[in-house]
Design a protein around this motif. Structure first.
Motif, mmCIF file in Angstrom:
data_model
loop_
_atom_site.group_PDB
_atom_site.id
_atom_site.type_symbol
_atom_site.label_atom_id
_atom_site.label_comp_id
_atom_site.label_asym_id
_atom_site.label_seq_id
_atom_site.Cartn_x
_atom_site.Cartn_y
_atom_site.Cartn_z
ATOM 1 N N UNK A 1 1.065 -1.196 -0.085
ATOM 2 C CA UNK A 1 -0.060 -0.101 0.340
ATOM 3 C C UNK A 1 0.885 0.878 0.122
ATOM 4 N N UNK A 2 0.223 1.946 -0.801
ATOM 5 C CA UNK A 2 1.214 3.579 -1.025
ATOM 6 C C UNK A 2 0.318 4.362 0.320
ATOM 7 N N UNK A 3 1.062 5.430 0.630
ATOM 8 C CA UNK A 3 0.741 6.256 1.640
ATOM 9 C C UNK A 3 1.091 7.515 1.432
ATOM 10 N N UNK A 4 0.097 8.376 1.376
ATOM 11 C CA UNK A 4 0.762 10.077 0.634
ATOM 12 C C UNK A 4 1.563 10.131 2.465
ATOM 13 N N UNK A 5 2.784 10.918 2.156
ATOM 14 C CA UNK A 5 3.295 11.350 3.013
ATOM 15 C C UNK A 5 2.795 13.059 3.745
ATOM 16 N N UNK A 6 2.948 13.689 3.017
ATOM 17 C CA UNK A 6 2.194 14.962 2.865
ATOM 18 C C UNK A 6 0.625 14.772 3.565
ATOM 19 N N UNK A 7 -0.068 14.185 2.794
ATOM 20 C CA UNK A 7 -1.302 14.018 3.640
ATOM 21 C C UNK A 7 -1.542 13.383 4.659
ATOM 22 N N UNK A 8 -1.106 12.669 5.280
ATOM 23 C CA UNK A 8 -0.448 12.053 6.352
ATOM 24 C C UNK A 8 -0.657 13.009 7.796
ATOM 25 N N UNK A 9 0.900 13.185 7.026
ATOM 26 C CA UNK A 9 1.195 15.150 8.152
ATOM 27 C C UNK A 9 0.593 15.894 8.311
ATOM 28 N N UNK A 10 -0.282 16.460 7.238
ATOM 29 C CA UNK A 10 -1.633 17.457 7.113
ATOM 30 C C UNK A 10 -2.646 17.176 8.416
ATOM 31 N N UNK A 11 -3.161 15.657 8.033
ATOM 32 C CA UNK A 11 -3.230 15.409 9.355
ATOM 33 C C UNK A 11 -3.444 15.957 10.379
ATOM 34 N N UNK A 12 -1.735 15.923 10.522
ATOM 35 C CA UNK A 12 -2.078 16.076 11.921
ATOM 36 C C UNK A 12 -1.490 17.497 12.525
ATOM 37 N N UNK A 13 -1.634 18.603 11.354
ATOM 38 C CA UNK A 13 -1.176 19.603 11.081
ATOM 39 C C UNK A 13 0.329 20.095 11.240
ATOM 40 N N UNK A 14 0.551 18.545 10.570
ATOM 41 C CA UNK A 14 2.563 18.948 10.363
ATOM 42 C C UNK A 14 2.998 19.309 9.108
ATOM 43 N N UNK A 15 4.021 20.073 8.832
ATOM 44 C CA UNK A 15 4.789 19.286 7.385
ATOM 45 C C UNK A 15 5.745 18.670 7.527
ATOM 46 N N UNK A 16 6.391 18.530 6.452
ATOM 47 C CA UNK A 16 7.791 17.816 6.745
ATOM 48 C C UNK A 16 8.379 18.285 4.875
ATOM 49 N N UNK A 17 9.662 18.485 5.420
ATOM 50 C CA UNK A 17 10.417 18.934 4.252
ATOM 51 C C UNK A 17 11.221 17.690 4.064
ATOM 52 N N UNK A 18 11.418 16.873 2.216
ATOM 53 C CA UNK A 18 11.638 15.649 2.319
ATOM 54 C C UNK A 18 12.874 15.369 1.121
ATOM 55 N N UNK A 19 14.243 15.351 0.971
ATOM 56 C CA UNK A 19 15.067 15.588 0.450
ATOM 57 C C UNK A 19 15.618 14.378 -0.007
#
Length: 158
Positions: A42-60
């Motif tokens: 299964x694929x998980x959308x990391x941005x969506x998962x973070x947004x649900x917790x009102x977080x952002x992540x910078x992925x490099x």
């Protein structure tokens, strides 16, 4: 840009329940997975998962290192990126300055009566957050009282 993470649920289930688990019937995870209709990937959308917790992540990825240092190979770039991680976890002054600037651009600071009304609304929220019994948090009551006194002084001076 959407960043997804592919997770193999079969591996997770086998690691978590190496001897199966007991429900109304004993189920061996390997057998269950073998005959299951799902591929368990299964694929998980990391941005969506973070947004649900009102977080952002910078992925490099290593490409950003290679763009700066094209003389490095992928493994060296990965080592550089990993060494930078602890520095990136700190919210440093340039990041704070950017946050302030973007906030000011999106939501200009209030002035005049609007600024005073905003301060009053903040004090009202602080009052609402206070415990019912003053003796349980006298410092909080004192802090809110001081804010009220400051507002009263401002109002008298107007």
């Amino acid at each position: 840009m959407t960043t997804t993470l592919e997770i193999d649920l079969a591996d997770i289930l086998e690691d978590k329940y190496p001897h199966g688990f007991h429900a109304p019937a004993d189920i061996d995870i390997s057998t269950f997975l073998e005959f299951a209709d799902d591929d368990w990937m299964h694929q998980i959308d990391i941005e969506e998962l973070l947004a649900d917790k009102r977080l952002i992540g910078i992925i490099l990825n290593v490409q950003i290192v290679l763009d700066e240092r094209p003389d490095l190979d992928d493994e060296q770039a990965w080592n550089v990126l990993q060494a930078c991680e602890s520095h990136f976890e700190q919210v440093i002054d340039p990041m704070r300055a950017t946050i302030r600037q973007v906030a000011d651009d999106l939501f200009p600071k209030l002035t005049g009566k609007a600024a005073l009304r905003m301060q009053l609304a903040q004090v009202e929220r602080a009052i609402d957050d206070l415990p019912e019994d003053e003796s349980t948090d006298p410092a909080a009551y004192g802090s809110v009282g001081a804010k009220l006194a400051t507002l009263a002084t401002l109002a008298k001076g107007a």
